[in-house]
Every structure is written in C-alpha cells, then in structure tokens.
Design a protein around this motif. Structure first.
Motif, PDB file in Angstrom:
ATOM      1  N   ASP A  73       0.824  -1.216   0.000  1.00  0.00           N
ATOM      2  CA  ASP A  73       0.000   0.000   0.000  1.00  0.00           C
ATOM      3  C   ASP A  73       0.853   1.259   0.000  1.00  0.00           C
ATOM      4  OD1 ASP A  73      -2.363  -1.485   0.072  1.00  0.00           O
ATOM      5  OD2 ASP A  73      -2.377  -1.561   2.265  1.00  0.00           O
ATOM      6  N   ILE A  74       2.074   1.155   0.518  1.00  0.00           N
ATOM      7  CA  ILE A  74       2.981   2.300   0.575  1.00  0.00           C
ATOM      8  C   ILE A  74       3.601   2.591  -0.786  1.00  0.00           C
ATOM      9  CG2 ILE A  74       5.207   3.072   1.533  1.00  0.00           C
ATOM     10  CD1 ILE A  74       4.506   1.522   4.075  1.00  0.00           C
ATOM     11  N   GLU A  75       3.833   1.544  -1.571  1.00  0.00           N
ATOM     12  CA  GLU A  75       4.608   1.677  -2.809  1.00  0.00           C
ATOM     13  C   GLU A  75       4.083   2.749  -3.749  1.00  0.00           C
ATOM     14  OE1 GLU A  75       5.801  -1.805  -5.034  1.00  0.00           O
ATOM     15  OE2 GLU A  75       5.788  -2.982  -3.195  1.00  0.00           O
ATOM     16  N   ALA A  76       2.773   2.877  -3.838  1.00  0.00           N
ATOM     17  CA  ALA A  76       2.204   3.867  -4.754  1.00  0.00           C
ATOM     18  C   ALA A  76       2.595   5.286  -4.354  1.00  0.00           C
ATOM     19  CB  ALA A  76       0.682   3.731  -4.787  1.00  0.00           C
ATOM     20  N   SER A  77       2.957   5.479  -3.086  1.00  0.00           N
ATOM     21  CA  SER A  77       3.324   6.810  -2.601  1.00  0.00           C
ATOM     22  C   SER A  77       4.816   7.076  -2.675  1.00  0.00           C
ATOM     23  CB  SER A  77       2.855   6.975  -1.143  1.00  0.00           C
ATOM     24  OG  SER A  77       1.454   6.812  -1.034  1.00  0.00           O
ATOM     25  N   LEU A  78       5.585   6.068  -3.022  1.00  0.00           N
ATOM     26  CA  LEU A  78       7.036   6.241  -3.072  1.00  0.00           C
ATOM     27  C   LEU A  78       7.443   6.955  -4.353  1.00  0.00           C
ATOM     28  CD1 LEU A  78       8.272   2.753  -1.799  1.00  0.00           C
ATOM     29  CD2 LEU A  78       7.864   4.832  -0.483  1.00  0.00           C
ATOM     30  N   GLU A  79       8.186   8.017  -4.203  1.00  0.00           N
ATOM     31  CA  GLU A  79       8.623   8.781  -5.362  1.00  0.00           C
ATOM     32  C   GLU A  79       9.891   8.186  -5.955  1.00  0.00           C
ATOM     33  OE1 GLU A  79       6.789  11.105  -6.605  1.00  0.00           O
ATOM     34  OE2 GLU A  79       5.356  11.041  -4.948  1.00  0.00           O
ATOM     35  N   HIS A  80      10.103   8.448  -7.237  1.00  0.00           N
ATOM     36  CA  HIS A  80      11.367   8.087  -7.872  1.00  0.00           C
ATOM     37  C   HIS A  80      12.333   9.265  -7.772  1.00  0.00           C
ATOM     38  CE1 HIS A  80       8.904   4.872  -9.621  1.00  0.00           C
ATOM     39  NE2 HIS A  80      10.038   4.258  -9.871  1.00  0.00           N
ATOM     40  N   HIS A  81      13.591   8.979  -7.975  1.00  0.00           N
ATOM     41  CA  HIS A  81      14.629  10.000  -7.952  1.00  0.00           C
ATOM     42  C   HIS A  81      15.296  10.034  -9.323  1.00  0.00           C
ATOM     43  CE1 HIS A  81      14.280  10.021  -3.512  1.00  0.00           C
ATOM     44  NE2 HIS A  81      14.099   8.717  -3.683  1.00  0.00           N
ATOM     45  N   VAL A  82      15.729  11.208  -9.717  1.00  0.00           N
ATOM     46  CA  VAL A  82      16.323  11.412 -11.045  1.00  0.00           C
ATOM     47  C   VAL A  82      17.838  11.277 -10.978  1.00  0.00           C
ATOM     48  CG1 VAL A  82      16.724  13.089 -12.879  1.00  0.00           C
ATOM     49  CG2 VAL A  82      14.457  12.896 -11.839  1.00  0.00           C
ATOM     50  N   ALA A  83      18.364  10.447 -11.859  1.00  0.00           N
ATOM     51  CA  ALA A  83      19.820  10.349 -12.021  1.00  0.00           C
ATOM     52  C   ALA A  83      20.132  10.643 -13.478  1.00  0.00           C
ATOM     53  CB  ALA A  83      20.313   8.962 -11.634  1.00  0.00           C
ATOM     54  N   LYS A  84      20.750  11.792 -13.752  1.00  0.00           N
ATOM     55  CA  LYS A  84      21.117  12.154 -15.125  1.00  0.00           C
ATOM     56  C   LYS A  84      22.447  11.497 -15.466  1.00  0.00           C
ATOM     57  CE  LYS A  84      18.503  16.454 -15.384  1.00  0.00           C
ATOM     58  NZ  LYS A  84      18.522  17.915 -15.671  1.00  0.00           N
ATOM     59  N   LYS A  85      22.466  10.741 -16.559  1.00  0.00           N
ATOM     60  CA  LYS A  85      23.617   9.922 -16.906  1.00  0.00           C
ATOM     61  C   LYS A  85      23.980  10.072 -18.382  1.00  0.00           C
ATOM     62  CE  LYS A  85      23.846   7.737 -12.868  1.00  0.00           C
ATOM     63  NZ  LYS A  85      25.035   7.739 -11.991  1.00  0.00           N
ATOM     64  N   LYS A  86      25.214   9.666 -18.691  1.00  0.00           N
ATOM     65  CA  LYS A  86      25.629   9.543 -20.095  1.00  0.00           C
ATOM     66  C   LYS A  86      25.225   8.148 -20.557  1.00  0.00           C
ATOM     67  CE  LYS A  86      29.884  10.713 -19.071  1.00  0.00           C
ATOM     68  NZ  LYS A  86      31.329  11.041 -19.187  1.00  0.00           N
ATOM     69  N   ILE A  87      24.261   8.085 -21.463  1.00  0.00           N
ATOM     70  CA  ILE A  87      23.688   6.800 -21.875  1.00  0.00           C
ATOM     71  C   ILE A  87      23.918   6.601 -23.372  1.00  0.00           C
ATOM     72  CG2 ILE A  87      21.576   5.423 -22.041  1.00  0.00           C
ATOM     73  CD1 ILE A  87      20.486   7.106 -19.683  1.00  0.00           C
ATOM     74  N   THR A  88      24.669   5.574 -23.710  1.00  0.00           N
ATOM     75  CA  THR A  88      24.871   5.230 -25.116  1.00  0.00           C
ATOM     76  C   THR A  88      23.543   4.777 -25.699  1.00  0.00           C
ATOM     77  OG1 THR A  88      27.167   4.585 -24.704  1.00  0.00           O
ATOM     78  CG2 THR A  88      26.111   3.724 -26.695  1.00  0.00           C
ATOM     79  N   SER A  89      23.172   5.363 -26.839  1.00  0.00           N
ATOM     80  CA  SER A  89      21.841   5.067 -27.384  1.00  0.00           C
ATOM     81  C   SER A  89      21.811   5.289 -28.891  1.00  0.00           C
ATOM     82  CB  SER A  89      20.786   5.957 -26.715  1.00  0.00           C
ATOM     83  OG  SER A  89      21.055   7.332 -26.972  1.00  0.00           O
ATOM     84  N   VAL A  90      20.714   4.851 -29.489  1.00  0.00           N
ATOM     85  CA  VAL A  90      20.524   4.979 -30.937  1.00  0.00           C
ATOM     86  C   VAL A  90      19.885   6.323 -31.267  1.00  0.00           C
ATOM     87  CG1 VAL A  90      19.258   4.070 -32.920  1.00  0.00           C
ATOM     88  CG2 VAL A  90      20.330   2.501 -31.282  1.00  0.00           C
ATOM     89  N   ASP A  91      20.471   7.019 -32.215  1.00  0.00           N
ATOM     90  CA  ASP A  91      19.866   8.243 -32.726  1.00  0.00           C
ATOM     91  C   ASP A  91      18.682   7.850 -33.606  1.00  0.00           C
ATOM     92  OD1 ASP A  91      19.671  10.308 -35.126  1.00  0.00           O
ATOM     93  OD2 ASP A  91      20.490  11.382 -33.395  1.00  0.00           O
ATOM     94  N   ILE A  92      17.515   8.300 -33.256  1.00  0.00           N
ATOM     95  CA  ILE A  92      16.294   7.875 -33.955  1.00  0.00           C
ATOM     96  C   ILE A  92      16.282   8.341 -35.410  1.00  0.00           C
ATOM     97  CG2 ILE A  92      13.774   8.105 -34.002  1.00  0.00           C
ATOM     98  CD1 ILE A  92      14.827   6.193 -31.896  1.00  0.00           C
ATOM     99  N   ASP A  93      16.869   9.469 -35.693  1.00  0.00           N
ATOM    100  CA  ASP A  93      16.862   9.982 -37.066  1.00  0.00           C
ATOM    101  C   ASP A  93      17.801   9.190 -37.972  1.00  0.00           C
ATOM    102  OD1 ASP A  93      14.996  11.996 -36.503  1.00  0.00           O
ATOM    103  OD2 ASP A  93      16.571  13.354 -35.799  1.00  0.00           O
ATOM    104  N   SER A  94      19.029   8.923 -37.470  1.00  0.00           N
ATOM    105  CA  SER A  94      20.028   8.274 -38.319  1.00  0.00           C
ATOM    106  C   SER A  94      20.122   6.769 -38.110  1.00  0.00           C
ATOM    107  CB  SER A  94      21.400   8.899 -38.059  1.00  0.00           C
ATOM    108  OG  SER A  94      21.845   8.591 -36.743  1.00  0.00           O
ATOM    109  N   GLY A  95      19.709   6.310 -36.930  1.00  0.00           N
ATOM    110  CA  GLY A  95      19.847   4.892 -36.601  1.00  0.00           C
ATOM    111  C   GLY A  95      21.230   4.535 -36.096  1.00  0.00           C
ATOM    112  N   ASP A  96      22.113   5.521 -35.958  1.00  0.00           N
ATOM    113  CA  ASP A  96      23.468   5.279 -35.492  1.00  0.00           C
ATOM    114  C   ASP A  96      23.512   5.253 -33.962  1.00  0.00           C
ATOM    115  OD1 ASP A  96      24.373   5.310 -38.121  1.00  0.00           O
ATOM    116  OD2 ASP A  96      24.755   7.475 -38.077  1.00  0.00           O
TER     117      ASP A  96
END
Length: 500
Positions: free
Chosen positions: A357-380
C-alpha cells in the motif's frame, strides 16, 4: 525482416504499436521491420513486458511535475532526539541491554524465524572487475570473496544459535541480483557448493529495471532492437520481493523477522542477533543501523526527521551550517550524526502487508547519466560526452516516512561497517581499507580473548585472519588466552594455530 516464423502475430504486433503510439513512444518501433526474426521476437517480448503507461507516469510525476516539490522547498529537518534511538557503542547508556537484545535475537534465530536479504545487484566495475561485486577478493590471507565471507558468518551463526548437540538453526538467505549479475552470481554459488549452506535455503531474485528516458521523456534505445534499461534502484527491492514470490516463500517457512544489507560491507554481521533482537523487542516494523559520522563533512546520508517523519538527508542536501551543528551541551557531538549504512531490519508483516500500500506513494529519484543510445533519425549508436538521459530509481530508505514503529541502533563502524566503493589505491572505501579493517577486527577478537598478535618490526600490518567459521563476532576464542600468535596466519581451526 528475415524469413522465419515469428513468435507474434500481425495482430499482436499492431496492438503493441498502437499501445506505444498512444503513449507517445511510437519511435521505439521505427526499426522493427528491419530486424532479424530472433532479434524482433526478443524485442517484441521486451516491449510487451514494459508497462509503458506506468513508466510514463513515473517520468511525468518525477521530472515534469514532481509531487511534493513545494514541500521540499520548505522541508524542516530535525536531528534524532537522543532518546529516540539506542546505542551499542562501548560505554553507551544502554550497554547493559546488549545481552538481552542478543539473547532475543539468538532465540528467534534458533526458532528459524529470521532471514537475511542481500542486496547484490552491483558489478565490480569501479574495482576493475566485470564480475559481481560479491565475488571480489579484497586481499585476505584466505583469498575469500565477499559472498563467501558472508555465507560463512551465516553458517557459524546458525551453529552457535542452536547450541551444542542440537540441530543447527536455519537462516534463509535471499540474494537480490540484477540483470548483469544474476547468471554470474548463481553460477558462483553453484560452483562453490553454496559456500557450505544448503541450496534449498538460498533464494535468488532479480531487482526490477525501468527504461531510460532522454531529457524530453522519450524512451531511449540501446540498439535498434532493444530498449535501454537500468536497475530501478535498491528501493526496487520491495516490489521485487513481492513479485518474485520471496515473501510467500519466507511466510511458508515461518520467518517473521528480516535483516537486509549490502554486499559491499566486509564487516557486516549477517542476521545480527543484537540488532534483530533489539528491533523485535521494540515491536518495530522497520529498523536501521547507524554509525557516528567521522566528521561533519563525511559524504554519507544521515537518518533524521524530515517534516516530522523519519527519513534520510543526503550529504548533498544538507547545508554546511546544519551539518556542523552540535548537540546542546556538547562541543563536538554532531547533531546530525546518524550515518546511514544501508543495514535494515523489517518485520515480515510490514513487508508483506503494509509495503504494497505504501509503494504507490514512493517517489522516484532522477539520475542524469551519459547513456549510449541509438539516434532515432540516423539509426546510429551515439556515445555521449555529457549526460543525455535520465534513469529513474527508488531508494531503499524511501519507506522510512511511512513506518509506524522505527528501531534505530547506533553501532561502532570499526565493528560493522567498511564499505567497498572505490578502486584499488583510492585510499578510502577501497579494497585495501576493507582488508585492513577486517584484519584489525580479527586482531581485536584475538586480543579480547587474551592473546597477543605479533607485529612486524617495520610496523607493517600483519596478515592475520580468523575464519568466520571459527568465530562470528569474537566468541569461542578462549583457548587463545595467554598465547602469542604469529601475525601472518589464517586461523581455520583453533587446534592448529601458529604461536611464537
């Protein structure tokens, strides 16, 4: 798409695309038609397993319109009142209660009512290892890794709790892994015959993961056929326990009390009978061990009162002026001194009946990171040079404000806390300090029993270790009294020691 029989139908794929489109995340399927069958099937399964609407809600609530933002601006901090926690420090005002707490903890262990949860999702990346951190060898004479040290403490405690001539008690061990550590951790346990414990007394479960978001709230792709995900923080333990069936498993075994700790602490007293007994006698739902801070500016979170409720204030959140405050009537005792070491107690009733019952009230925390990912426009695939994404996580202590009955116990860090966080040679919270702290503890155990441990003439630290199978916390070493022990030795049998 390559030829073959897909594991999904055109109808189910269309439904999936519609669902992600409705959620504003249709971009994740841009490259789907170009994937090989096997990759496409795995990607379909991954996307189907993500509760995309819930993930969007997490992002919106945490990043776009964080709940409680106004309250946080006016947060009122108060240190723990001196009567709101107990102390097990030598000379502490409640030292006489230690025997009672220990006896109660031992009774509960003897009656098979105590279990332990190990948070072991971390890799040893910062230590220069790709293996799970629990496999790491801190350089002890025995060469044992953290998993083995902790397993042997469990085995020894089971024996001493039961007493001579009786069947050993059983302390179930739940091991929370992550995606990167799950297979390797289970293999290590299997290859090591579960370090002398019974396989049926060990329960593995994985902490959850959440998609990574870009700064605009769009889900990021690790590759054209896989969403980038990250562990949901150690606060994900509560949902993971429930969904894995671990809580039902404990209930079926008659467990009522749980001790939780992090793998990177070589001094942890697993299933600590003093802590468990203290919390149980208080009728606590939740408890925490704390250590006095080394200094006002030590980078460690502090348990305190936040707007009248228990919580943790991180070192980055507290002002210099507040961190330097001392208790009334003292010149040096910090007011905010209860260093949090991620070492917790829970009643099983709390985990199973209150936390959902508590879980719905638990907030998340933000961690800004360098994340390797695919560029949606180029696919690279793009490797960023600065933070480009957001990982959402919960912290294990996020439940504290909702606890009705809390039990906080102050302990000595030299006995119970030596974290392994940094690379070899760092000089603090690193393999060398962990090794030194454990060896120093073993020397104290021997000297408390009346022995003398030989030191080298050049002042070098002895390479002295007493196996946890011989002594859990300094008990049972009476036969060492009056002996001078060679400083460089591993004691695995009190009948075979090196004396000088």
């Amino acid at each position: 798409m390559a030829k073959g029989t897909p594991s999904f139908t055109s109808e189910s794929l269309a439904a999936l695309k519609q669902r992600y489109s409705n959620a504003g995340q249709a971009h994740v399927l841009k490259f789907f038609e170009d994937l090989e069958d096997e990759t496409a099937a795995a990607f379909f399964n991954q996307l189907s397993g993500i509760d995309i609407e819930r993930c969007n809600e997490f992002f919106d609530r945490t990043v776009r319109s964080p709940a409680g933002a106004e309250e946080e601006e006016s947060v009122e901090l108060e240190p723990l009142a001196s009567g709101s926690f107990a102390s097990a420090l030598e000379g502490g005002s409640q030292a006489d209660d230690l025997a009672q707490w220990r006896a109660e903890g031992m009774r509960l262990i003897r009656e098979n009512k105590v279990a332990v949860i190990l948070l072991a999702g971390g890799q040893g990346t910062r230590l220069g290892s790709s293996a799970p951190k629990g496999c790491y060898d801190i350089g002890l004479p025995s060469g044992k890794g953290l998993f083995e040290i902790q397993a042997e403490r469990i085995k020894r405690l089971q024996q001493i709790a039961a007493g001579a001539g009786e069947q050993p008690a059983t302390i179930p061990w739940l091991v929370m892994t992550s995606g990167p550590t799950s297979a390797a951790t289970q293999k290590k346990f299997a290859d090591s015959a579960f370090f002398g414990l019974k396989q049926e007394d060990v329960f593995f479960f994985n902490q959850g993961v959440l998609p990574c978001f870009d700064l605009d709230g769009k889900i990021m792709l690790e590759s054209r056929g896989r969403v980038a995900v990250a562990p949901d923080g150690n606060g994900g333990i509560y949902e993971a326990l429930r969904l894995s069936g671990a809580l039902d498993w404990l209930r079926a075994r008659g467990v009522e009390h749980v001790h939780s700790y992090c793998v990177d602490n070589c001094l942890v007293r697993v299933a600590d009978p003093v802590f468990v007994g203290y919390a149980a006698l208080r009728g606590a739902e939740c408890g925490a061990l704390v250590v006095p801070k080394k200094s006002w500016d030590e980078p460690v979170g502090v348990i305190c009162m936040r707007n009248g409720r228990y919580g943790v204030v991180e070192y980055s959140e507290i002002s210099t002026e507040t961190a330097q405050l001392t208790r009334p009537g003292t010149a040096s005792e910090l007011a905010y001194n209860a260093g949090n070491i991620c070492n917790h107690y829970y009643s099983l009733d709390f985990l199973q009946n209150r936390v959902p019952d508590i879980e719905a009230s638990l907030e998340h925390h933000v961690a800004k990171k360098k994340i390797t990912s695919v560029d949606i426009d180029s696919g690279d695939v793009v490797k960023p040079t600065k933070p480009n994404g957001i990982k959402l996580e919960r912290f294990v202590f996020d439940v504290f404000p909702f606890v009705h009955k809390m039990a906080i116990l102050e302990v000595d860090r030299k006995d119970q806390f030596s974290p392994l966080k940094n690379a070899p040679g760092a000089g603090v919270d690193c393999p060398e300090t962990s090794r030194s702290d454990l060896i120093a503890q073993c020397i104290r155990f021997a000297e408390a029993a009346g022995a003398t441990v030989q030191r080298a003439a050049d002042g070098q630290e002895p390479s002295f270790e007493i196996s946890a199978l011989v002594s859990y916390a300094g008990e049972g070493l009476e036969s060492l009294s009056g002996k001078t022990l060679a400083g460089d030795q591993l004691i695995t049998d009190l009948d075979n020691i090196v004396v000088v």
